[in-house]
Enzyme design. Structure first.
Site, PDB file in Angstrom:
ATOM      1  N   VAL A  11      -2.801   7.366  10.974  1.00 12.93           N
ATOM      2  CA  VAL A  11      -2.201   6.721  12.147  1.00 12.93           C
ATOM      3  C   VAL A  11      -2.606   7.432  13.425  1.00 12.93           C
ATOM      4  O   VAL A  11      -2.989   6.804  14.421  1.00 12.93           O
ATOM      5  CB  VAL A  11      -0.664   6.692  12.009  1.00 12.93           C
ATOM      6  CG1 VAL A  11      -0.018   6.165  13.299  1.00 12.93           C
ATOM      7  CG2 VAL A  11      -0.254   5.823  10.833  1.00 12.93           C
ATOM      8  N   THR A  88       5.884  12.124   7.169  1.00 13.07           N
ATOM      9  CA  THR A  88       7.263  12.305   6.695  1.00 13.07           C
ATOM     10  C   THR A  88       7.262  12.033   5.193  1.00 13.07           C
ATOM     11  O   THR A  88       7.774  11.013   4.732  1.00 13.07           O
ATOM     12  CB  THR A  88       8.236  11.345   7.412  1.00 13.07           C
ATOM     13  OG1 THR A  88       7.743  10.000   7.302  1.00 13.07           O
ATOM     14  CG2 THR A  88       8.365  11.713   8.882  1.00 13.07           C
ATOM     15  N   GLN A 247       0.420 -11.641  -3.942  1.00 15.68           N
ATOM     16  CA  GLN A 247      -0.689 -11.433  -4.864  1.00 15.68           C
ATOM     17  C   GLN A 247      -0.243 -10.578  -6.042  1.00 15.68           C
ATOM     18  O   GLN A 247       0.104  -9.412  -5.876  1.00 15.68           O
ATOM     19  CB  GLN A 247      -1.849 -10.747  -4.137  1.00 15.68           C
ATOM     20  CG  GLN A 247      -2.971 -10.271  -5.020  1.00 15.68           C
ATOM     21  CD  GLN A 247      -3.634 -11.423  -5.780  1.00 15.68           C
ATOM     22  OE1 GLN A 247      -3.613 -12.559  -5.320  1.00 15.68           O
ATOM     23  NE2 GLN A 247      -4.210 -11.123  -6.928  1.00 15.68           N
ATOM     24  N   GLY A 249      -0.401  -8.150  -9.238  1.00 19.11           N
ATOM     25  CA  GLY A 249      -1.260  -7.020  -9.564  1.00 19.11           C
ATOM     26  C   GLY A 249      -0.456  -5.986 -10.317  1.00 19.11           C
ATOM     27  O   GLY A 249       0.520  -6.307 -10.994  1.00 19.11           O
ATOM     28  N   GLY A 253       0.774  -0.099  -4.216  1.00 16.74           N
ATOM     29  CA  GLY A 253       0.361   1.281  -4.464  1.00 16.74           C
ATOM     30  C   GLY A 253      -0.288   1.938  -3.275  1.00 16.74           C
ATOM     31  O   GLY A 253      -1.061   2.876  -3.441  1.00 16.74           O
ATOM     32  N   CYS A 256       2.384   3.746   2.009  1.00 17.36           N
ATOM     33  CA  CYS A 256       3.597   3.482   2.785  1.00 17.36           C
ATOM     34  C   CYS A 256       4.703   2.813   1.973  1.00 17.36           C
ATOM     35  O   CYS A 256       5.853   3.257   2.004  1.00 17.36           O
ATOM     36  CB  CYS A 256       3.265   2.606   3.990  1.00 17.36           C
ATOM     37  SG  CYS A 256       2.245   3.425   5.228  1.00 17.36           S
TER      38      CYS A 256
END
EC number: 1.1.1.22
Length: 490
Positions: A11, A88, A247, A249, A253, A256
């Site tokens: 970020v 964090t 979707q 799956g 994973g 975030c």
């Protein structure tokens, strides 16, 4: 404005580069000496499409530099605003660890003249209020401004955001944000810092819930005439729902969603607030991670491999998705150790991760330098990343290299059902995926009375995972972006 961005991770670096291109004079603050050397050399220590080129261009303008100390740099040329973008990470109890945030504030709040402070790190609701009580004088010059960047399109998301959330207590913080984002057209949501913190967590919790919902529905698409791709396409065309993140799956994973859903659930628990939907989302996802191993155990139990013990398993893909090198919560981190723990012999291939890194991630697994080397002699193949090299491979040739039962588990639903149906392999996906020939007289789901695209066109990852809505007659699945280059030396 003169801007400091403290923390040059994903970020922070994206923000520093983007702000420099907006015309601000930016200094990226990074205390890790190895990472700082990489940045000073003009290389990006994180992978994001287009970031290396934009980093070099920003440095060439003279508006972007890097430093190991916010204090020393501020002493020479004071900053107007300091953005805090440190991590964090989850603590042992599931809460968000704020150690890095408070460490930065301890230093930044000693700076004179005092800059405005903008916290962008993801923190639980009420954190900013606690910080304001802890640090006298912070409230008047503080803003909480969460980021909503998608991996793979982060620079575009910064330049054309879906919204800008401004959590402030006073005009000073709001004015600073208005000046920081001057020239960027987007809806503004002006709220309190606690409201902004909840917006961030609620947004990620909703995306996670949508993925878990898709996975639960996929589990119900198990009949011989229910195509999970058709179901998701039909559901997603409802504008109230959309295709994004719809979707199936092996679970969410990225870095975030697992962290933030668990942190939000932990925060709600400490507040005595029930969260049955959020808890169910997390439970579905946790179970999904084990689905590939469960499928392997079931399918190999009655074949020549006789279960997982001593079975040769080829794992294709280490990353959660090709356009991100963040592996913290990738399904491979669960699947590969579980297979090794049950006695399987595992070889791992990933074109974006070098073999030394793979060996370090998965002790006991054998890194494969190429797709052919990974597949040859394996009883089963597990696709964990939708790499174009795997999707577009000659699967007829690869299938000839497999040993019985020639099992292919498509953990990303990215391979062509038509191609797999024509090969001597046992193909298993997340939910049933039918070849076009099995859908009576149609080449795909009908849209507005017209026959939609054939299932053979659905050979890439979820288009919705990157956010764009397909138009009428378009398949939900599209080809993934070009594969990234190997990661830079760090």
């Amino acid at each position: 404005m003169r801007v400091a961005v403290v923390g040059q991770g994903y970020v922070g670096l994206t923000g520093a580069v983007a702000l420099a291109h907006q015309g601000h004079h930016v200094t990226g603050i990074e205390q890790d000496p190895d990472r700082l050397r990489v940045l000073d050399a003009g290389r990006a220590p994180v992978f994001e499409p287009g970031l290396p080129e934009q980093l070099a261009a920003a440095q060439a303008t003279g508006r972007l530099g890097f430093s190991g100390s916010v204090t020393e740099t501020h002493r020479r040329t004071p900053f107007d605003i300091v953005l805090v973008t440190v991590g964090t990470p989850p603590a042992a109890d599931g809460s968000a660890d704020l150690t890095q945030v408070t460490s930065v504030l301890d230093e930044v709040l000693q700076l004179l003249p005092a800059p405005c402070v903008v916290l962008k790190s993801t923190v639980p609701p009420g954190t900013s209020a606690v910080l304001a009580e802890t640090y006298p004088g912070l409230r008047e010059r503080f803003a909480y401004n969460p980021e909503f960047l998608n991996q793979g399109s982060a620079l575009d998301d910064w330049a054309v955001p879906a919204r800008i959330v401004a959590g402030t207590w006073g005009e000073a913080g709001l004015r600073a944000l208005r000046e920081l984002y001057e020239g960027i057209a987007a809806p503004w949501v002006e709220t309190t810092p606690s409201g902004a913190e909840m917006i961030k967590y609620a947004s990620n919790a909703f995306l996670a819930t949508k993925i878990s919902f898709a996975n639960e529905v996929a589990g119900m698409c198990c009949g011989p005439d229910i195509d999970v791709d058709h179901v998701m396409q039909g559901v997603g065309f409802d504008p109230r729902i959309g295709h994004a993140f719809l979707q199936p799956g092996l679970g969410y994973g990225d870095s975030c969603l697992p962290k933030d859903t668990n942190a939000l659930a932990h925060w709600a628990s400490t507040e005595g607030l029930p969260t049955p939907l959020l808890r169910a989302t997390i439970a579905v996802n946790d179970a999904q991670f084990g689905l590939a191993v469960q499928m392997l155990r079931t399918e190999l139990g009655d074949g020549p491999a006789d279960g997982l013990a001593d079975a040769e398993i080829a794992v294709l893909g280490v990353r959660y998705e090709p356009w991100s090198d963040d592996l913290r919560a990738a399904p491979s981190r669960t699947v590969v150790p579980a297979l090794l723990g049950q006695g399987a012999r595992v070889r791992v291939w990933d074109p974006g991760t070098d073999t030394d890194a793979i060996a370090g991630l998965f002790p006991g697994a054998r890194p494969a330098p190429g797709l052919t080397e990974a597949v040859e002699g394996a009883h089963a193949v597990v696709v964990l990343t939708e790499w174009p090299q795997a999707i577009e491979a000659d699967w007829r040739a690869l299938s000839a290299l497999l040993y019985e039962p020639r099992l292919v588990i498509d953990g990303k639903n990215c391979l062509s059902p038509e191609q797999m149906a024509a090969l001597p392999v046992r193909y298993r996906s997340i939910g049933t995926r039918l070849p076009a020939s099995a859908v009576s007289g149609r080449s795909g789901p009908s849209v507005n009375g017209r026959s939609g695209p054939s299932a053979s066109d659905r050979s890439g990852p979820a288009a919705g995972a990157r956010g764009a809505e397909p138009g009428p007659g378009a398949a939900v699945r599209s080809r993934p972006p070009e594969p990234p280059p190997p990661l830079p030396d760090r």
